[in-house]
Scaffold this motif. Structure first.
Motif, PDB file in Angstrom:
ATOM      1  N   VAL A  72       0.844  -1.210   0.000  1.00 47.78           N
ATOM      2  CA  VAL A  72       0.000   0.000   0.000  1.00 47.78           C
ATOM      3  C   VAL A  72       0.876   1.256   0.000  1.00 47.78           C
ATOM      4  CG1 VAL A  72      -1.573   1.384   1.408  1.00 47.78           C
ATOM      5  CG2 VAL A  72      -2.030  -1.039   1.063  1.00 47.78           C
ATOM      6  N   VAL A  73       1.885   1.253   0.834  1.00 44.69           N
ATOM      7  CA  VAL A  73       2.745   2.440   0.944  1.00 44.69           C
ATOM      8  C   VAL A  73       3.453   2.716  -0.389  1.00 44.69           C
ATOM      9  CG1 VAL A  73       4.886   3.301   1.994  1.00 44.69           C
ATOM     10  CG2 VAL A  73       3.056   2.376   3.435  1.00 44.69           C
ATOM     11  N   TYR A  74       4.021   1.677  -0.996  1.00 40.23           N
ATOM     12  CA  TYR A  74       4.717   1.912  -2.266  1.00 40.23           C
ATOM     13  C   TYR A  74       3.742   2.292  -3.381  1.00 40.23           C
ATOM     14  CZ  TYR A  74       9.264   0.426  -0.514  1.00 40.23           C
ATOM     15  OH  TYR A  74      10.439   0.356   0.177  1.00 40.23           O
ATOM     16  N   THR A  75       2.586   1.649  -3.390  1.00 39.34           N
ATOM     17  CA  THR A  75       1.614   1.968  -4.444  1.00 39.34           C
ATOM     18  C   THR A  75       1.137   3.422  -4.304  1.00 39.34           C
ATOM     19  OG1 THR A  75       0.898  -0.322  -4.586  1.00 39.34           O
ATOM     20  CG2 THR A  75      -0.646   1.341  -5.407  1.00 39.34           C
ATOM     21  N   THR A  76       0.817   3.814  -3.097  1.00 38.38           N
ATOM     22  CA  THR A  76       0.363   5.192  -2.866  1.00 38.38           C
ATOM     23  C   THR A  76       1.455   6.184  -3.242  1.00 38.38           C
ATOM     24  OG1 THR A  76      -0.991   4.398  -1.035  1.00 38.38           O
ATOM     25  CG2 THR A  76      -0.605   6.765  -1.138  1.00 38.38           C
ATOM     26  N   THR A  77       2.670   5.849  -2.849  1.00 38.26           N
ATOM     27  CA  THR A  77       3.799   6.736  -3.126  1.00 38.26           C
ATOM     28  C   THR A  77       4.046   6.857  -4.629  1.00 38.26           C
ATOM     29  OG1 THR A  77       4.789   6.098  -1.021  1.00 38.26           O
ATOM     30  CG2 THR A  77       6.248   7.077  -2.634  1.00 38.26           C
ATOM     31  N   LEU A  78       4.036   5.716  -5.300  1.00 44.58           N
ATOM     32  CA  LEU A  78       4.275   5.744  -6.751  1.00 44.58           C
ATOM     33  C   LEU A  78       3.158   6.507  -7.473  1.00 44.58           C
ATOM     34  CD1 LEU A  78       5.595   2.102  -7.113  1.00 44.58           C
ATOM     35  CD2 LEU A  78       6.818   4.127  -7.931  1.00 44.58           C
ATOM     36  N   ASP A  79       1.928   6.283  -7.024  1.00 42.31           N
ATOM     37  CA  ASP A  79       0.791   6.941  -7.676  1.00 42.31           C
ATOM     38  C   ASP A  79       0.729   8.436  -7.382  1.00 42.31           C
ATOM     39  OD1 ASP A  79       0.142   4.482  -8.636  1.00 42.31           O
ATOM     40  OD2 ASP A  79      -1.572   4.143  -7.301  1.00 42.31           O
ATOM     41  N   SER A  80       1.353   8.840  -6.275  1.00 41.02           N
ATOM     42  CA  SER A  80       1.246  10.249  -5.858  1.00 41.02           C
ATOM     43  C   SER A  80       2.073  11.195  -6.737  1.00 41.02           C
ATOM     44  CB  SER A  80       1.721  10.399  -4.415  1.00 41.02           C
ATOM     45  OG  SER A  80       3.135  10.238  -4.351  1.00 41.02           O
ATOM     46  N   GLY A  81       3.063  10.638  -7.416  1.00 40.64           N
ATOM     47  CA  GLY A  81       3.904  11.471  -8.271  1.00 40.64           C
ATOM     48  C   GLY A  81       4.997  12.231  -7.533  1.00 40.64           C
ATOM     49  N   VAL A  82       5.167  11.956  -6.239  1.00 44.54           N
ATOM     50  CA  VAL A  82       6.199  12.694  -5.487  1.00 44.54           C
ATOM     51  C   VAL A  82       7.607  12.141  -5.725  1.00 44.54           C
ATOM     52  CG1 VAL A  82       4.609  13.450  -3.684  1.00 44.54           C
ATOM     53  CG2 VAL A  82       5.943  11.352  -3.358  1.00 44.54           C
ATOM     54  N   LEU A  83       7.678  10.936  -6.274  1.00 46.85           N
ATOM     55  CA  LEU A  83       9.007  10.358  -6.535  1.00 46.85           C
ATOM     56  C   LEU A  83       9.505  10.910  -7.873  1.00 46.85           C
ATOM     57  CD1 LEU A  83       8.478   6.652  -5.379  1.00 46.85           C
ATOM     58  CD2 LEU A  83       9.347   8.601  -4.069  1.00 46.85           C
ATOM     59  N   THR A  84      10.272  11.969  -7.787  1.00 45.34           N
ATOM     60  CA  THR A  84      10.699  12.670  -9.000  1.00 45.34           C
ATOM     61  C   THR A  84      12.063  12.201  -9.511  1.00 45.34           C
ATOM     62  OG1 THR A  84      11.534  14.405  -7.537  1.00 45.34           O
ATOM     63  CG2 THR A  84       9.353  14.754  -8.510  1.00 45.34           C
ATOM     64  N   THR A  85      12.815  11.524  -8.651  1.00 50.54           N
ATOM     65  CA  THR A  85      14.107  10.996  -9.095  1.00 50.54           C
ATOM     66  C   THR A  85      13.874   9.623  -9.716  1.00 50.54           C
ATOM     67  OG1 THR A  85      15.152  12.108  -7.219  1.00 50.54           O
ATOM     68  CG2 THR A  85      16.448  10.415  -8.348  1.00 50.54           C
ATOM     69  N   PRO A  86      14.207   9.468 -10.993  1.00 50.83           N
ATOM     70  CA  PRO A  86      13.895   8.190 -11.662  1.00 50.83           C
ATOM     71  C   PRO A  86      14.456   6.972 -10.935  1.00 50.83           C
ATOM     72  CG  PRO A  86      14.551   9.844 -13.270  1.00 50.83           C
ATOM     73  CD  PRO A  86      14.777  10.465 -11.923  1.00 50.83           C
ATOM     74  N   ALA A  87      15.678   7.077 -10.416  1.00 48.65           N
ATOM     75  CA  ALA A  87      16.274   5.911  -9.738  1.00 48.65           C
ATOM     76  C   ALA A  87      15.490   5.540  -8.478  1.00 48.65           C
ATOM     77  CB  ALA A  87      17.728   6.214  -9.375  1.00 48.65           C
TER      78      ALA A  87
END
Lengths: 213, 168
Positions: A72-87
């Protein structure tokens, strides 16, 4: 041809698969034989009987429940768009896929032990992370949350040592616990925090077996 | 017999202790080789060597009368050759990365035989640290995630006592 349904891959994640993780059956006997003492043979029923299987199922339900939190945490995080660094986003995707595999393994093994698989995120852990999850504003906050969750998972696996009725589960559990510890180390590096601050991991943040499930 | 140290556990702990002493010795050789110069790499070598010494001490306590002060001889010989054959910093870090993955694998291997809770918990508290050492080294080497993060740790690379007997 009888039209028999084809088993889905997840169905193959049985107790046997659990025991095969890390090669428990073949390697443990070798070690015992070489260093002396202990037993090189498995008893016909190493599961600790019905009570042992029930207790182990409770531990496995707890493990699948914390894996579900990570998903849930990773899915929410990935979907939120806050992870701006591709790596960082790539790592989050890789780690989520690992947690899906771990969860499926524990759910399948719970079923094999006669228990009902726990597929929901652990409510007690979700309560701890929900505020952070709801307030995700930037990548640093997301990575910090993921680090917290990975630490909880790693601690939880470590805390199961010596508690399984079926001792062969020790290897499988720590084969996952070690993988979670690697995730945590990578995330701490992304946060600029010392990734291996001490010589021994602790179980300070472990979720006790049965809590929330 | 959960909760106490069995004779089998003592032997396994003594074996693991001899492995840790060999790892600490390998790090000392890497540090003294002059091949590792980047500050982050130097810091990692120093910290990890200290961790392995701490692991050896803790394992020695549980090994009781079977505790050793001698690095695993055959393993030490093999690791010394790896260090000697590493031509530069990158190769030296590869040596360290390999031995950390092997160490993690060895603890998983040990967990399949240990019986007492105390011994299980000690090995389980060391395994993740070896895994994390491997991550730090993999990052220094710019390894791809697929090479750094297994879905499951495994025993494939374990140092085995039939190949590396503990000092008697």
């Amino acid at each position: 041809m009888t039209g028999r349904p084809v088993r889905k891959p997840v169905d193959a994640l049985t107790r046997r698969r659990f025991l095969q993780i890390g090669g428990t059956l073949s390697m443990g006997a070798v070690l015992a034989a070489c260093v002396g003492g202990g037993s090189t043979k498995r008893s016909p029923d190493s599961s600790g009987g019905a009570g042992g299987r029930r207790a182990d199922a409770t531990i496995l339900r707890t493990l699948s429940s914390v894996e579900a939190v990570a998903i849930v945490v990773y899915t929410t995080t990935l979907d939120s768009g806050v992870l701006t660094t591709p790596a960082v986003a790539d790592l989050a995707g890789v780690f989520r896929s690992h947690h899906r595999e771990h969860a499926a393994l524990f759910e399948g093994t719970t079923r094999d032990l006669g228990g009902a698989p726990f597929t929901d995120p652990n409510p007690m852990v979700m309560q701890q992370v929900q505020t952070s999850l709801d307030g995700l504003r930037d990548e640093a906050a997301a990575v910090s949350l993921a680090f917290d969750v990975e630490t909880i998972l790693a601690d939880t696996y470590q805390s199961t040592m010596g508690t399984f009725a079926d001792k062969s589960f020790n290897v499988a559990a720590m084969s996952v616990g070690g993988a979670e510890a690697r995730h945590a180390a990578a995330l701490s590096q992304a946060l600029g925090v010392q990734p291996v601050p001490q010589a021994f991991e602790t179980t300070e943040r472990a979720v006790p077996a049965g809590n929330g499930v | 017999m959960a909760g106490s140290n069995t004779s089998g556990d003592a032997g396994i702990n003594a074996f693991a202790q001899s492995v840790e002493l060999a790892l600490a010795q390998a790090y000392a050789q890497l540090s003294n080789s002059g091949k590792v110069a980047t500050p982050d790499a130097v810091d990692a070598m120093s910290a990890f060597a200290a961790h392995h010494q701490e692991h050896a001490a803790a394992l020695g306590t549980l090994a009781g009368s079977r505790a050793t002060t001698t690095p695993n001889r055959r393993l030490a010989t093999m690791l010394a050759a790896r260090v000697r054959n590493a031509p530069d910093e990158r190769a030296a870090l590869e040596v360290a990365l390999t031995l950390e993955n092997e160490a993690a694998s060895t603890y998983l291997f040990a967990l399949g035989s240990l019986e007492a809770r105390e011994a299980l918990q000690l090995s389980a508290s060391i395994l993740p640290v070896e895994s994390q050492h491997a991550v730090v080294l993999a990052v220094l080497l710019h390894k791809a995630p697929g090479e750094t993060f297994p879905v499951f740790e495994n025993q494939d690379q374990a140092f085995r006592p039939d190949q590396f007997p503990a000092p008697s």
